[in-house]
Design a protein around this motif. Structure first.
Motif, PDB file in Angstrom:
ATOM      1  N   ALA A 122       0.808  -0.854  -0.045  1.00 30.92           N
ATOM      2  CA  ALA A 122      -0.087   0.018  -0.009  1.00 30.92           C
ATOM      3  C   ALA A 122       1.010   1.326   0.122  1.00 30.92           C
ATOM      4  CB  ALA A 122      -0.918   0.091   1.236  1.00 30.92           C
ATOM      5  N   PRO A 123       0.311   2.373  -0.737  1.00 30.17           N
ATOM      6  CA  PRO A 123       1.310   3.567  -0.521  1.00 30.17           C
ATOM      7  C   PRO A 123       1.425   4.030   0.788  1.00 30.17           C
ATOM      8  CG  PRO A 123      -0.860   3.832  -1.983  1.00 30.17           C
ATOM      9  CD  PRO A 123      -0.590   2.421  -1.260  1.00 30.17           C
ATOM     10  N   ILE A 124       2.581   4.646   0.986  1.00 26.83           N
ATOM     11  CA  ILE A 124       2.771   5.186   2.415  1.00 26.83           C
ATOM     12  C   ILE A 124       2.146   6.486   2.266  1.00 26.83           C
ATOM     13  CG2 ILE A 124       4.500   6.321   3.878  1.00 26.83           C
ATOM     14  CD1 ILE A 124       4.794   3.358   3.359  1.00 26.83           C
ATOM     15  N   GLU A 125       1.473   6.608   3.472  1.00 29.14           N
ATOM     16  CA  GLU A 125       0.399   7.790   3.440  1.00 29.14           C
ATOM     17  C   GLU A 125       1.380   9.184   4.127  1.00 29.14           C
ATOM     18  OE1 GLU A 125      -1.556   7.490   7.834  1.00 29.14           O
ATOM     19  OE2 GLU A 125      -2.975   7.227   6.168  1.00 29.14           O
ATOM     20  N   LYS A 126       1.389  10.254   3.625  1.00 25.86           N
ATOM     21  CA  LYS A 126       2.012  11.320   4.093  1.00 25.86           C
ATOM     22  C   LYS A 126       1.414  12.282   5.376  1.00 25.86           C
ATOM     23  CE  LYS A 126       4.196  12.130  -0.378  1.00 25.86           C
ATOM     24  NZ  LYS A 126       5.640  11.848  -0.299  1.00 25.86           N
ATOM     25  N   VAL A 127       0.138  12.141   5.273  1.00 25.22           N
ATOM     26  CA  VAL A 127      -0.499  12.923   6.412  1.00 25.22           C
ATOM     27  C   VAL A 127      -1.864  11.695   6.725  1.00 25.22           C
ATOM     28  CG1 VAL A 127      -2.272  13.982   4.556  1.00 25.22           C
ATOM     29  CG2 VAL A 127      -1.961  15.059   6.775  1.00 25.22           C
ATOM     30  N   HIS A 131      10.335  14.665   4.198  1.00 27.05           N
ATOM     31  CA  HIS A 131      10.561  13.360   4.858  1.00 27.05           C
ATOM     32  C   HIS A 131       9.932  13.236   6.018  1.00 27.05           C
ATOM     33  CE1 HIS A 131      13.836  13.149   1.834  1.00 27.05           C
ATOM     34  NE2 HIS A 131      14.340  14.102   2.276  1.00 27.05           N
ATOM     35  N   THR A 132       8.935  13.758   6.321  1.00 28.14           N
ATOM     36  CA  THR A 132       8.148  14.098   7.385  1.00 28.14           C
ATOM     37  C   THR A 132       6.716  13.554   7.413  1.00 28.14           C
ATOM     38  OG1 THR A 132       9.501  15.831   8.132  1.00 28.14           O
ATOM     39  CG2 THR A 132       7.523  15.483   9.526  1.00 28.14           C
ATOM     40  N   HIS A 133       6.318  12.754   8.256  1.00 30.03           N
ATOM     41  CA  HIS A 133       4.720  12.245   7.983  1.00 30.03           C
ATOM     42  C   HIS A 133       4.106  13.239   9.295  1.00 30.03           C
ATOM     43  CE1 HIS A 133       1.207  10.105   9.801  1.00 30.03           C
ATOM     44  NE2 HIS A 133       1.284   9.376   8.710  1.00 30.03           N
ATOM     45  N   LEU A 134       2.949  13.664   8.703  1.00 30.03           N
ATOM     46  CA  LEU A 134       2.249  14.674   9.601  1.00 30.03           C
ATOM     47  C   LEU A 134       1.122  14.018  10.000  1.00 30.03           C
ATOM     48  CD1 LEU A 134       2.309  17.685   7.061  1.00 30.03           C
ATOM     49  CD2 LEU A 134       3.992  17.071   8.879  1.00 30.03           C
ATOM     50  N   THR A 135       0.537  14.266  11.302  1.00 29.03           N
ATOM     51  CA  THR A 135      -0.612  14.001  11.746  1.00 29.03           C
ATOM     52  C   THR A 135      -1.253  15.009  12.643  1.00 29.03           C
ATOM     53  OG1 THR A 135       0.050  11.789  12.372  1.00 29.03           O
ATOM     54  CG2 THR A 135      -1.713  12.293  13.822  1.00 29.03           C
ATOM     55  N   VAL A 136      -2.624  15.327  12.100  1.00 30.33           N
ATOM     56  CA  VAL A 136      -3.430  16.355  12.452  1.00 30.33           C
ATOM     57  C   VAL A 136      -4.161  15.937  13.920  1.00 30.33           C
ATOM     58  CG1 VAL A 136      -5.587  17.982  11.883  1.00 30.33           C
ATOM     59  CG2 VAL A 136      -4.153  17.085   9.933  1.00 30.33           C
ATOM     60  N   ASP A 137      -3.968  16.631  14.721  1.00 29.79           N
ATOM     61  CA  ASP A 137      -4.463  16.420  16.066  1.00 29.79           C
ATOM     62  C   ASP A 137      -5.153  17.715  16.505  1.00 29.79           C
ATOM     63  OD1 ASP A 137      -5.142  15.044  18.479  1.00 29.79           O
ATOM     64  OD2 ASP A 137      -3.054  14.862  19.032  1.00 29.79           O
ATOM     65  N   THR A 196      10.602   6.480   8.505  1.00 24.31           N
ATOM     66  CA  THR A 196      11.527   5.425   8.577  1.00 24.31           C
ATOM     67  C   THR A 196      12.332   5.233   7.196  1.00 24.31           C
ATOM     68  OG1 THR A 196       9.958   3.527   8.194  1.00 24.31           O
ATOM     69  CG2 THR A 196       9.906   4.297  10.563  1.00 24.31           C
ATOM     70  N   ASP A 197      13.298   4.561   7.475  1.00 22.22           N
ATOM     71  CA  ASP A 197      14.045   4.214   5.950  1.00 22.22           C
ATOM     72  C   ASP A 197      13.268   3.408   5.194  1.00 22.22           C
ATOM     73  OD1 ASP A 197      16.269   5.787   6.838  1.00 22.22           O
ATOM     74  OD2 ASP A 197      17.334   3.816   7.741  1.00 22.22           O
ATOM     75  N   LEU A 198      12.410   2.472   5.838  1.00 23.21           N
ATOM     76  CA  LEU A 198      11.649   1.511   5.225  1.00 23.21           C
ATOM     77  C   LEU A 198      10.590   2.430   4.107  1.00 23.21           C
ATOM     78  CD1 LEU A 198      10.764  -1.282   3.970  1.00 23.21           C
ATOM     79  CD2 LEU A 198       9.615  -1.593   6.173  1.00 23.21           C
ATOM     80  N   GLU A 199      10.055   3.235   4.961  1.00 25.87           N
ATOM     81  CA  GLU A 199       8.849   4.002   4.645  1.00 25.87           C
ATOM     82  C   GLU A 199       9.269   4.973   3.519  1.00 25.87           C
ATOM     83  OE1 GLU A 199       5.898   4.960   8.222  1.00 25.87           O
ATOM     84  OE2 GLU A 199       7.764   6.035   8.163  1.00 25.87           O
TER      85      GLU A 199
END
Length: 131
Positions: free
Chosen positions: A4-9, A80-86, A113-116
Motif C-alpha cells: 500500500a502507498p505510504i501516507e504522508k498525512v 521526509h516527514t509524516h504529519l498527523t493532524v491532532d 522510517t528508512d523503509l517508509e
C-alpha cells in the motif's frame, strides 16, 4: 504483491470528530499547512469554496474526507516527514474554522522510517489545479 502507498498525512480520531462537526456546519473543508510567522506550523482549516488552492500548492493526501495541502516551497523542507493532524484545547488561528470552538488543530510530526522513505511512491508535485 505491491504494498500500500505510504501516507504522508493522517488524522487522530479526536481531530476527525471535530472535522465532522465543522463540515456539518460549513460544508466541504480543506486543510492548508500554514508556514507563516503568526500561526507557526498550525494546519489551517477553511471552507473549501472559500480557499483558492494555488498552482504551487501540493496535495499531501486526504484526512477525514478533506484534502490537505502545503506550499511546494514548504514541502521541500517537510518532504521526509509524516504529519498527523491532532486537536487540543486552545485558541486556533483566527481564520481557521475551528477557532470559535475553543479547540485548535495542530500537527504532530515524525521523520519517515528508512523503509517508509524507500517505499514512498512518486514525489508529490504541485497540483496546478484549484479546488
Amino acid at each position: 504483491m505491491p504494498s500500500a502507498p505510504i501516507e504522508k498525512v493522517a488524522i487522530t480520531d479526536a481531530a476527525a470528530a471535530l472535522v465532522a462537526e465543522l463540515a456539518a456546519a460549513h460544508g466541504p473543508l480543506l486543510f492548508h499547512q500554514s508556514g507563516g510567522c503568526c500561526d507557526g506550523s498550525s494546519p489551517m482549516c477553511y471552507p473549501r469554496a472559500e480557499f483558492l488552492v494555488g498552482d504551487a500548492d501540493v496535495l499531501l493526501g486526504w484526512v477525514a474526507g478533506q484534502p490537505f495541502y502545503m506550499s511546494a516551497a514548504q514541502y521541500e523542507y517537510w518532504r521526509h516527514t509524516h504529519l498527523t493532524v491532532d486537536v487540543v484545547p486552545g485558541r486556533g488561528g483566527g481564520f481557521s474554522v475551528e477557532a470559535p470552538t475553543g479547540k485548535r488543530f495542530l500537527i504532530r510530526s515524525r521523520v519517515f522510517t528508512d523503509l517508509e522513505a524507500d517505499s514512498l511512491a512518486e514525489e508529490v508535485v504541485p497540483t496546478g489545479r484549484r479546488h
